[in-house]
Each structure stands twice: as structure tokens, then as C-alpha cells.
Scaffold this motif. Sequence first.
Motif, PDB file in Angstrom:
ATOM      1  N   VAL A 139      46.454  33.044  58.626  1.00 32.90           N
ATOM      2  CA  VAL A 139      45.817  33.925  57.650  1.00 32.90           C
ATOM      3  C   VAL A 139      45.046  33.087  56.647  1.00 32.90           C
ATOM      4  CG1 VAL A 139      46.210  35.631  55.837  1.00 32.90           C
ATOM      5  CG2 VAL A 139      47.577  35.699  57.918  1.00 32.90           C
ATOM      6  N   VAL A 140      43.771  33.381  56.500  1.00 32.37           N
ATOM      7  CA  VAL A 140      42.901  32.673  55.561  1.00 32.37           C
ATOM      8  C   VAL A 140      42.744  33.548  54.333  1.00 32.37           C
ATOM      9  CG1 VAL A 140      40.621  31.671  55.182  1.00 32.37           C
ATOM     10  CG2 VAL A 140      41.700  31.532  57.447  1.00 32.37           C
ATOM     11  N   ARG A 141      43.222  33.068  53.211  1.00 30.61           N
ATOM     12  CA  ARG A 141      43.137  33.845  51.976  1.00 30.61           C
ATOM     13  C   ARG A 141      41.754  33.713  51.354  1.00 30.61           C
ATOM     14  NH1 ARG A 141      47.867  35.902  50.540  1.00 30.61           N
ATOM     15  NH2 ARG A 141      49.766  35.001  51.403  1.00 30.61           N
ATOM     16  N   GLY A 142      41.296  34.821  50.781  1.00 33.03           N
ATOM     17  CA  GLY A 142      39.992  34.811  50.154  1.00 33.03           C
ATOM     18  C   GLY A 142      39.975  34.041  48.852  1.00 33.03           C
ATOM     19  N   THR A 143      38.836  33.448  48.555  1.00 32.57           N
ATOM     20  CA  THR A 143      38.651  32.755  47.289  1.00 32.57           C
ATOM     21  C   THR A 143      38.447  33.776  46.173  1.00 32.57           C
ATOM     22  OG1 THR A 143      37.599  30.903  48.403  1.00 32.57           O
ATOM     23  CG2 THR A 143      37.209  31.103  46.033  1.00 32.57           C
ATOM     24  N   PRO A 144      39.150  33.629  45.046  1.00 35.13           N
ATOM     25  CA  PRO A 144      38.981  34.601  43.967  1.00 35.13           C
ATOM     26  C   PRO A 144      37.530  34.691  43.503  1.00 35.13           C
ATOM     27  CG  PRO A 144      40.860  33.151  43.537  1.00 35.13           C
ATOM     28  CD  PRO A 144      40.130  32.578  44.716  1.00 35.13           C
ATOM     29  N   THR A 145      37.057  35.886  43.234  1.00 38.32           N
ATOM     30  CA  THR A 145      35.735  36.064  42.667  1.00 38.32           C
ATOM     31  C   THR A 145      35.809  35.832  41.159  1.00 38.32           C
ATOM     32  OG1 THR A 145      36.057  38.417  42.226  1.00 38.32           O
ATOM     33  CG2 THR A 145      35.256  37.803  44.413  1.00 38.32           C
ATOM     34  N   GLN A 146      34.658  35.775  40.526  1.00 38.01           N
ATOM     35  CA  GLN A 146      34.628  35.563  39.077  1.00 38.01           C
ATOM     36  C   GLN A 146      35.383  36.664  38.343  1.00 38.01           C
ATOM     37  OE1 GLN A 146      33.734  32.124  38.785  1.00 38.01           O
ATOM     38  NE2 GLN A 146      33.222  33.040  36.818  1.00 38.01           N
ATOM     39  N   ASN A 147      35.334  37.888  38.877  1.00 35.60           N
ATOM     40  CA  ASN A 147      36.033  38.996  38.218  1.00 35.60           C
ATOM     41  C   ASN A 147      37.546  38.870  38.301  1.00 35.60           C
ATOM     42  OD1 ASN A 147      33.762  40.267  37.299  1.00 35.60           O
ATOM     43  ND2 ASN A 147      33.675  41.767  38.940  1.00 35.60           N
ATOM     44  N   ASP A 148      38.041  37.961  39.142  1.00 34.11           N
ATOM     45  CA  ASP A 148      39.482  37.743  39.255  1.00 34.11           C
ATOM     46  C   ASP A 148      39.987  36.700  38.261  1.00 34.11           C
ATOM     47  OD1 ASP A 148      39.789  39.496  41.419  1.00 34.11           O
ATOM     48  OD2 ASP A 148      39.177  37.948  42.837  1.00 34.11           O
ATOM     49  N   LEU A 149      39.092  36.058  37.534  1.00 37.48           N
ATOM     50  CA  LEU A 149      39.463  34.921  36.704  1.00 37.48           C
ATOM     51  C   LEU A 149      39.480  35.278  35.219  1.00 37.48           C
ATOM     52  CD1 LEU A 149      37.365  32.141  38.487  1.00 37.48           C
ATOM     53  CD2 LEU A 149      39.685  32.936  39.005  1.00 37.48           C
ATOM     54  N   ARG A 229      45.771  38.023  37.487  1.00 41.61           N
ATOM     55  CA  ARG A 229      47.107  38.544  37.767  1.00 41.61           C
ATOM     56  C   ARG A 229      48.194  37.581  37.290  1.00 41.61           C
ATOM     57  NH1 ARG A 229      46.766  43.153  40.621  1.00 41.61           N
ATOM     58  NH2 ARG A 229      44.796  43.552  41.710  1.00 41.61           N
ATOM     59  N   GLU A 230      47.906  36.293  37.291  1.00 45.80           N
ATOM     60  CA  GLU A 230      48.856  35.332  36.739  1.00 45.80           C
ATOM     61  C   GLU A 230      48.950  35.497  35.230  1.00 45.80           C
ATOM     62  OE1 GLU A 230      51.496  32.069  36.178  1.00 45.80           O
ATOM     63  OE2 GLU A 230      51.085  33.485  37.805  1.00 45.80           O
ATOM     64  N   ALA A 231      47.812  35.734  34.588  1.00 49.59           N
ATOM     65  CA  ALA A 231      47.830  36.007  33.149  1.00 49.59           C
ATOM     66  C   ALA A 231      48.641  37.263  32.852  1.00 49.59           C
ATOM     67  CB  ALA A 231      46.394  36.155  32.621  1.00 49.59           C
ATOM     68  N   ALA A 232      48.478  38.288  33.686  1.00 50.15           N
ATOM     69  CA  ALA A 232      49.240  39.532  33.512  1.00 50.15           C
ATOM     70  C   ALA A 232      50.739  39.264  33.651  1.00 50.15           C
ATOM     71  CB  ALA A 232      48.784  40.568  34.534  1.00 50.15           C
ATOM     72  N   ARG A 233      51.088  38.433  34.616  1.00 48.96           N
ATOM     73  CA  ARG A 233      52.508  38.117  34.821  1.00 48.96           C
ATOM     74  C   ARG A 233      53.088  37.427  33.596  1.00 48.96           C
ATOM     75  NH1 ARG A 233      55.719  34.017  35.859  1.00 48.96           N
ATOM     76  NH2 ARG A 233      53.983  32.522  35.844  1.00 48.96           N
ATOM     77  N   THR A 256      43.871  38.919  26.069  1.00 54.54           N
ATOM     78  CA  THR A 256      44.899  39.817  25.536  1.00 54.54           C
ATOM     79  C   THR A 256      45.376  40.788  26.616  1.00 54.54           C
ATOM     80  OG1 THR A 256      43.353  41.536  24.839  1.00 54.54           O
ATOM     81  CG2 THR A 256      43.750  39.707  23.296  1.00 54.54           C
ATOM     82  N   THR A 257      46.433  41.514  26.290  1.00 51.65           N
ATOM     83  CA  THR A 257      46.938  42.539  27.202  1.00 51.65           C
ATOM     84  C   THR A 257      45.871  43.581  27.498  1.00 51.65           C
ATOM     85  OG1 THR A 257      49.186  42.223  26.364  1.00 51.65           O
ATOM     86  CG2 THR A 257      48.734  44.271  27.541  1.00 51.65           C
ATOM     87  N   ASP A 258      45.109  43.967  26.491  1.00 55.97           N
ATOM     88  CA  ASP A 258      44.041  44.949  26.696  1.00 55.97           C
ATOM     89  C   ASP A 258      42.983  44.414  27.662  1.00 55.97           C
ATOM     90  OD1 ASP A 258      45.254  46.730  25.000  1.00 55.97           O
ATOM     91  OD2 ASP A 258      43.999  46.248  23.267  1.00 55.97           O
ATOM     92  N   ASP A 259      42.639  43.136  27.529  1.00 56.39           N
ATOM     93  CA  ASP A 259      41.664  42.523  28.436  1.00 56.39           C
ATOM     94  C   ASP A 259      42.165  42.571  29.879  1.00 56.39           C
ATOM     95  OD1 ASP A 259      40.060  41.801  26.235  1.00 56.39           O
ATOM     96  OD2 ASP A 259      41.105  39.881  26.012  1.00 56.39           O
ATOM     97  N   VAL A 260      43.427  42.218  30.064  1.00 55.95           N
ATOM     98  CA  VAL A 260      44.008  42.186  31.402  1.00 55.95           C
ATOM     99  C   VAL A 260      44.057  43.579  32.008  1.00 55.95           C
ATOM    100  CG1 VAL A 260      46.139  41.754  32.684  1.00 55.95           C
ATOM    101  CG2 VAL A 260      45.307  40.058  31.051  1.00 55.95           C
ATOM    102  N   LEU A 261      44.448  44.582  31.212  1.00 51.83           N
ATOM    103  CA  LEU A 261      44.490  45.953  31.715  1.00 51.83           C
ATOM    104  C   LEU A 261      43.106  46.418  32.139  1.00 51.83           C
ATOM    105  CD1 LEU A 261      46.946  47.643  29.197  1.00 51.83           C
ATOM    106  CD2 LEU A 261      47.359  47.156  31.611  1.00 51.83           C
ATOM    107  N   GLN A 262      42.100  46.054  31.380  1.00 50.13           N
ATOM    108  CA  GLN A 262      40.732  46.433  31.733  1.00 50.13           C
ATOM    109  C   GLN A 262      40.321  45.782  33.048  1.00 50.13           C
ATOM    110  OE1 GLN A 262      37.798  45.465  28.755  1.00 50.13           O
ATOM    111  NE2 GLN A 262      36.090  46.244  29.963  1.00 50.13           N
ATOM    112  N   ALA A 263      40.661  44.499  33.208  1.00 47.90           N
ATOM    113  CA  ALA A 263      40.327  43.776  34.428  1.00 47.90           C
ATOM    114  C   ALA A 263      41.012  44.378  35.643  1.00 47.90           C
ATOM    115  CB  ALA A 263      40.707  42.305  34.287  1.00 47.90           C
ATOM    116  N   LEU A 264      42.297  44.669  35.525  1.00 51.01           N
ATOM    117  CA  LEU A 264      43.048  45.205  36.653  1.00 51.01           C
ATOM    118  C   LEU A 264      42.603  46.623  36.995  1.00 51.01           C
ATOM    119  CD1 LEU A 264      46.627  43.870  35.845  1.00 51.01           C
ATOM    120  CD2 LEU A 264      44.931  42.907  37.405  1.00 51.01           C
TER     121      LEU A 264
END
Length: 271
Positions: A139-149, A229-233, A256-264
Motif C-alpha cells: 500500500v502506497v500512502r498519499g503525500t499530504p496536500t497543503q490543506n492537510d498541513l 490531524r496530529e495537531a488535532a490529536r 487553535t482548536t477553531d483552526d483545526v475544526l475548520q480544516a477538518l
Amino acid sequence: MAHQFSRILCPLDFDDNSMRALDTAARLARENNGTVFVLHVVPLIIPATGMPVYVDLYKDQEEIAKTKLLEIANKQLSGLKYELLLHTGEPAGTILNAEKKISADVVVMATHGRRGFKRFFLGSIAELVLRESTCPVLVVRGTPTQNDLVATWMTKNPVTATPHEKLSTVAAKMHAGGFRCVPILGDGAPVGIVTDRDIRQYSNFLDQTEAFKAMSEPLITVTPSTHIREAARLLRERKIGALPVVEDGKLVGVITTDDVLQALTQAEHAE
């Protein structure tokens, strides 16, 4: 003796992740003088009535897919032995059937890392193949996009304070900016963070208390390239509301938590 992968099945759906899987399959073929079987599955849609749509309706999609397969093979599999396979059906089952039909030594495929409702509803094709395959699956995992960072969602150049600033000044900065935390810098490097909760604990002594006495400890930081997602954790497990973002020892932002919620939330809608 190492296993020789001479018959390599690589499912391809034309996105960036599956193209990386094809690169891996091609490398295996070169190392083993093997053949790459490139499989594209046109998903067969079952309408609400429960009656399958006639396959004739998929001829245009199949022709387009066939053209793409030929272009990709000419570009990325030049000099290698390969066969192109095109089927219409349910992806995981079609992959497993193709694996048996060609007597594959290994399946090389991408995972798209779906989360939440979409993962529950659709399931993971890679997970199903892993569970049912009779040969090894790479299984080849995808590279995170900029929106994942974190870099995409953090507040850049945040307002800061020094360890010896009075909490009254820090509180005024929070009020003026409409935010709930202020990173504390010592010699340009983050040493702590003061939150609105910390301010409330010293509400009667703001003019007498210096920031370093109230700042949250220990300091937990992330980098701009940390996955969201690591930041969320970290935020969830540490029960904190913000994380300083540090690069090369310097503060470059706050997430912040608000930033992470918006991203997710955006990620769920995108999937």
C-alpha cells in the motif's frame, strides 16, 4: 531467498496517489524483470431501484479511460513489460478477481486516507483488498496536500508578549485582537503561552503578575509541516486550545482548536 515479484498488479484511478503507486510498481518490475498489469475500474453504479445501469452507458467512460491508460503507460512504463486491463464493476471485487486471474505475485495500490462518514459509507478499497487478497499487498500512502498541513491553517505572525510583561497588558492584547491566547517569547524563541483561562485565574492581580508566572506549561509545539490531524490529536489529548508553530527555533504562527475544526470540516466536505 527473496520473493521475486514478476507479476505485479497495480490498480489505477488516475489521481496523484495512484500514480505514485504506479511508480512503485514500475520500480519493482525493473528490479525483478517483471510485468506490470495496470488495472482501471470504471465503477458500476447501482441506482436506488436496485437495478444496475446497463454497461452500454459506460462505453464513453471506458474509451476515455483506455486513452488515459495508453498515455500513462507510454510515459511511465517505457522499456517495461506491461498489460493494460480495463473493467467495469465494483472496485475492490474487480481488483481481487483480476489478482486471481493473472496469478499476481503482489498488488501495489494507493490508499486515499478517507475519514469520517465517507469512510464509513464507502469503506476503504485498499482495506478490503488487504483483507481478502491471497498475495502480498503493497500500500502506497498519499503525500499530504497543503490543506492537510498546519502551515495552511495557522495564524501567521501572531501577537506575542515577553515573560516579564504584566498580565494586564497581555489581556489587553487579547481583547484588542479578539483571540484567546498569546505566545510568550524569550530571546525570540517561544517559552510558553498564556491563555484566556490563565488570565481568568489571575483576574484580581493582572497589574501585579508577570506573564511567565501564568503561562501554561509545559509548552507543546508543532511545525508548519505537521499534519492537521496530529495537531488535532495534541489539542484533544492535552486538553489545550492552541499550539505555537515553531520552525528553526522561531515562532512562525499559532494553530487553535477553531483552526483545526475548520480544516477538518473542509476536508470532510472535500471528500
